[in-house]
Design a protein around this motif. Structure first.
Motif, PDB file in Angstrom:
ATOM      1  N   ALA A   1      10.393   3.822 -21.934  1.00 48.54           N
ATOM      2  CA  ALA A   1       9.766   3.295 -20.724  1.00 48.54           C
ATOM      3  C   ALA A   1       9.616   4.391 -19.664  1.00 48.54           C
ATOM      4  N   GLY A   2      10.601   5.291 -19.594  1.00 44.41           N
ATOM      5  CA  GLY A   2      10.508   6.393 -18.651  1.00 44.41           C
ATOM      6  C   GLY A   2       9.355   7.319 -18.946  1.00 44.41           C
ATOM      7  N   GLU A   3       9.129   7.577 -20.257  1.00 47.69           N
ATOM      8  CA  GLU A   3       7.990   8.420 -20.636  1.00 47.69           C
ATOM      9  C   GLU A   3       6.670   7.754 -20.278  1.00 47.69           C
ATOM     10  N   ALA A   4       6.627   6.412 -20.460  1.00 48.43           N
ATOM     11  CA  ALA A   4       5.402   5.692 -20.093  1.00 48.43           C
ATOM     12  C   ALA A   4       5.208   5.691 -18.576  1.00 48.43           C
ATOM     13  N   ALA A   5       6.321   5.589 -17.828  1.00 47.80           N
ATOM     14  CA  ALA A   5       6.216   5.566 -16.364  1.00 47.80           C
ATOM     15  C   ALA A   5       5.726   6.894 -15.809  1.00 47.80           C
ATOM     16  N   ALA A   6       5.950   7.973 -16.573  1.00 50.14           N
ATOM     17  CA  ALA A   6       5.492   9.291 -16.104  1.00 50.14           C
ATOM     18  C   ALA A   6       3.975   9.350 -15.983  1.00 50.14           C
ATOM     19  N   GLY A   7       3.283   8.440 -16.698  1.00 50.01           N
ATOM     20  CA  GLY A   7       1.827   8.422 -16.617  1.00 50.01           C
ATOM     21  C   GLY A   7       1.270   7.611 -15.478  1.00 50.01           C
ATOM     22  N   ILE A   8       2.134   6.899 -14.730  1.00 47.77           N
ATOM     23  CA  ILE A   8       1.670   6.110 -13.585  1.00 47.77           C
ATOM     24  C   ILE A   8       1.300   7.054 -12.445  1.00 47.77           C
ATOM     25  N   PRO A   9       0.116   6.884 -11.859  1.00 51.64           N
ATOM     26  CA  PRO A   9      -0.310   7.801 -10.796  1.00 51.64           C
ATOM     27  C   PRO A   9       0.650   7.794  -9.603  1.00 51.64           C
ATOM     28  N   THR A  10       0.941   8.963  -9.079  1.00 53.67           N
ATOM     29  CA  THR A  10       1.788   9.129  -7.901  1.00 53.67           C
ATOM     30  C   THR A  10       1.110  10.124  -6.975  1.00 53.67           C
ATOM     31  N   LEU A  11       0.947   9.733  -5.732  1.00 56.52           N
ATOM     32  CA  LEU A  11       0.173  10.573  -4.811  1.00 56.52           C
ATOM     33  C   LEU A  11       0.887  11.881  -4.500  1.00 56.52           C
ATOM     34  N   LEU A  12       2.139  11.790  -4.066  1.00 53.23           N
ATOM     35  CA  LEU A  12       2.855  12.986  -3.629  1.00 53.23           C
ATOM     36  C   LEU A  12       3.648  13.562  -4.799  1.00 53.23           C
ATOM     37  N   SER A  13       2.934  14.040  -5.786  1.00 58.56           N
ATOM     38  CA  SER A  13       3.590  14.546  -6.991  1.00 58.56           C
ATOM     39  C   SER A  13       3.252  16.016  -7.190  1.00 58.56           C
ATOM     40  N   ARG A  14       4.002  16.619  -8.077  1.00 60.63           N
ATOM     41  CA  ARG A  14       3.757  18.009  -8.429  1.00 60.63           C
ATOM     42  C   ARG A  14       2.418  18.172  -9.136  1.00 60.63           C
TER      43      ARG A  14
ATOM     44  N   VAL B   1       0.838  -1.206   0.000  1.00 58.68           N
ATOM     45  CA  VAL B   1       0.000   0.000   0.000  1.00 58.68           C
ATOM     46  C   VAL B   1       0.872   1.255   0.000  1.00 58.68           C
ATOM     47  N   LEU B   2       1.902   1.276   0.838  1.00 62.38           N
ATOM     48  CA  LEU B   2       2.795   2.437   0.884  1.00 62.38           C
ATOM     49  C   LEU B   2       3.522   2.622  -0.448  1.00 62.38           C
ATOM     50  N   LEU B   3       3.953   1.508  -1.028  1.00 65.64           N
ATOM     51  CA  LEU B   3       4.671   1.592  -2.299  1.00 65.64           C
ATOM     52  C   LEU B   3       3.750   2.078  -3.420  1.00 65.64           C
ATOM     53  N   ALA B   4       2.502   1.628  -3.383  1.00 62.94           N
ATOM     54  CA  ALA B   4       1.555   2.014  -4.434  1.00 62.94           C
ATOM     55  C   ALA B   4       1.327   3.523  -4.444  1.00 62.94           C
ATOM     56  N   LEU B   5       1.432   4.168  -3.274  1.00 65.60           N
ATOM     57  CA  LEU B   5       1.223   5.615  -3.219  1.00 65.60           C
ATOM     58  C   LEU B   5       2.251   6.376  -4.051  1.00 65.60           C
ATOM     59  N   GLU B   6       3.444   5.797  -4.177  1.00 66.13           N
ATOM     60  CA  GLU B   6       4.520   6.460  -4.925  1.00 66.13           C
ATOM     61  C   GLU B   6       5.043   5.578  -6.056  1.00 66.13           C
ATOM     62  N   LEU B   7       4.172   4.729  -6.599  1.00 67.97           N
ATOM     63  CA  LEU B   7       4.627   3.760  -7.598  1.00 67.97           C
ATOM     64  C   LEU B   7       5.252   4.446  -8.806  1.00 67.97           C
ATOM     65  N   GLY B   8       4.618   5.485  -9.301  1.00 63.91           N
ATOM     66  CA  GLY B   8       5.144   6.167 -10.471  1.00 63.91           C
ATOM     67  C   GLY B   8       6.538   6.730 -10.221  1.00 63.91           C
ATOM     68  N   ALA B   9       6.738   7.329  -9.045  1.00 65.56           N
ATOM     69  CA  ALA B   9       8.052   7.898  -8.720  1.00 65.56           C
ATOM     70  C   ALA B   9       9.109   6.808  -8.584  1.00 65.56           C
TER      71      ALA B   9
END
Length: 487
Positions: free
Chosen positions: A70-83, A32-40
């Motif tokens: 792959a990095g560009e695709a990863a930028a679309g993964i939701p991240t909770l504590l993001s800009r 659960v904790l990891l999922a909050l920042e999965l994209g990052a």
């Protein structure tokens, strides 16, 4: 677990299989904790792999191209504590009232502050969850009620100076790991490619919202100490961009620069430590086990390296290799890693040599030989675990020394190549303005470097006293490493 006879001890995986509930609960919480920042997290992993791939000689590099995609695709993964979720870039239509583009319409400084607080809370929740995991391991999966490691942990929990250092070190690590989200702006927009990014602001003269490149806005936000050209700490520039630490001489945000520079310094320090400690550990095992000529040859080589002034060697090596292909790898970071690895291993080896020789004279080593165990097995299983604690002590003391050495080399123009952010570079750029209104350019990075070095030294003291309470109050180990870390 303590009532189970030792001769019935099972591997950890079998103990978890017999009682999976605590392990699954901890794993679920970690997921659960990891999922909050999965994209990052995915983005950081891909960026590290991309950095390694770009070191290769192939051009074009298909691996690097695939990782970039792959990095560009990863930028679309939701991240909770993001800009994107908690933005702090915006403008005030009409010049007053609510802000547009910021989190909940708050002022940029409050939106940025909320994001920073949440990131540090998230990091400390992870720390607490690891502690919970350790407690559950002791309660549910460990046979012994007590081990010497428990005393080490208890002593470290009561060591206030070590805890103070731990907090500083942890703060530095969080700053480096979460640098992209912590900065009020991004490195790409504000430092590396400012003329390909835009920012909006309200023009009071035309009473309209204007769009301007970040590079142009930076030119109007310089801090050069005279003629009103200064954007100090905790202020806004003319384009209503918030700067927690102010701006530097070319108008770029100092906090973003420091956060990105922390990541560079940490990477150089950790990789250098890994290689130098690895070389020293291997040599310590070999020289303690075989002694004789192997020990004598290593003593001569290490003494020869230690006889040279470390700072002079670092400057000389940096100057000799500057302008070569090696100096261009990752803007000079790879060259610094090699230099630190090759110059710091003798100090580690000296620190490990005594304990390794003591362990090699123990009766259980002779018993292992008599049972026909191979030298490599004896060194790995019966000698190395007893000197690992010394590695932790000296690693914590040396890491601070490497960070300040990198800053020193960058200060004299022999470290990281601009525009890659590095703390020593910004200290040098602000030196002419120390006595002016732009004092913050040099003073804030200087204070941060001092705090980080104090933190690593204090944490090292705590580890030393926890591992060996008899050594409390002595400074022999620090003196031994000071020669290597004080460059």
């Amino acid at each position: 677990m303590s009532d189970t006879p030792l001769d019935e001890e099972k591997p950890l995986r079998e103990r978890i299989a017999a009682n999976p509930r605590p392990a699954l609960k901890w794993l679920l919480g970690a997921v659960v904790l990891l999922a909050l920042e999965l994209g990052a997290v995915v983005g950081v992993v891909i960026k590290l792999l991309l950095t390694v791939a770009r070191l290769g000689p192939l051009a074009p590099n298909p691996v690097a191209a695939a990782l970039a995609s792959a990095g560009e695709a990863a930028a679309g993964i939701p991240t909770l504590l993001s800009r994107a979720l908690i933005p702090n870039d915006g403008f005030q239509p009409g010049g007053t009232g609510a802000w547009t583009g910021t989190f909940l319409g708050l002022e940029p400084k409050y939106a940025w502050l909320i994001r920073v607080v949440l990131i540090y809370v998230y990091a400390f929740v992870w720390l607490g969850w690891f502690w919970v995991g350790y407690r559950w391991f002791r309660e549910h999966y460990r046979y012994a009620d007590w081990t010497p490691r428990d005393d080490v942990v208890d002593r470290l929990r009561g060591h206030r100076w070590g805890q103070f250092g731990f907090v500083l070190v942890l703060t530095f690590f969080i700053m480096a790991l979460f640098a992209p989200a912590l900065g009020p702006t991004t490195v790409d927009a504000n430092i590396q490619n400012p003329y390909t990014h835009y920012t909006k602001y309200y023009d009071e003269e035309t009473e309209t919202v204007q769009n301007v490149t970040v590079g142009t806005a930076n030119l109007g936000s310089t801090s050069q100490g005279a003629g009103g050209e200064n954007v100090g700490p905790w202020t806004y520039d003319d384009y209503k961009r918030f700067h927690p630490f102010g701006t530097i001489t070319n108008g770029k945000d100092l906090f973003t620069y420091m956060a990105a520079g922390a990541r560079v310094s940490l990477m150089i320090g950790l990789v250098s430590l890994l290689f130098s400690a690895g070389i020293a550990s291997i040599l310590a095992m070999l020289t303690a086990y075989y002694k004789g000529l192997a020990d004598l040859a290593t003593v001569i080589v290490s003494d020869s390296i230690q006889a040279l002034p470390v700072l002079l060697v670092l400057i000389l090596a940096s100057a000799v290799f500057s302008g070569t292909w090696l100096a261009n790898l990752y803007n000079g970071a790879v060259m610094l890693m090699l230099i630190f690895s090759l110059t710091y291993w003798p100090f580690f080896w000296r620190a490990l040599r005594g304990p390794s020789l003591q362990v090699s004279e123990e009766e259980w080593i002779d018993a292992a030989r008599s049972f026909g165990q191979k030298p490599r097995t004896i060194m790995q299983k019966h000698m190395l675990p007893y000197v690992t604690g010394y590695l932790l002590i000296y690693a914590s003391l040396t890491l601070g020394g490497i960070i300040i050495s990198v800053a020193g080399l960058s200060y004299v123009g022999l470290g990281i190549t601009p525009p890659t952010p590095e703390w020593g570079t910004v200290v040098a750029s602000g030196q002419p303005y120390v006595a002016t209104a732009s004092w913050h350019i040099s003073l804030i990075p200087g204070i941060m470097i001092t705090l980080i070095v104090i933190g690593f030294n204090a944490f090292g003291d705590g580890i030393r006293d926890a591992l060996d309470p008899q050594s409390e109050g002595t400074d022999g180990g620090e003196a031994a490493i000071a020669g290597g870390g004080g460059a």
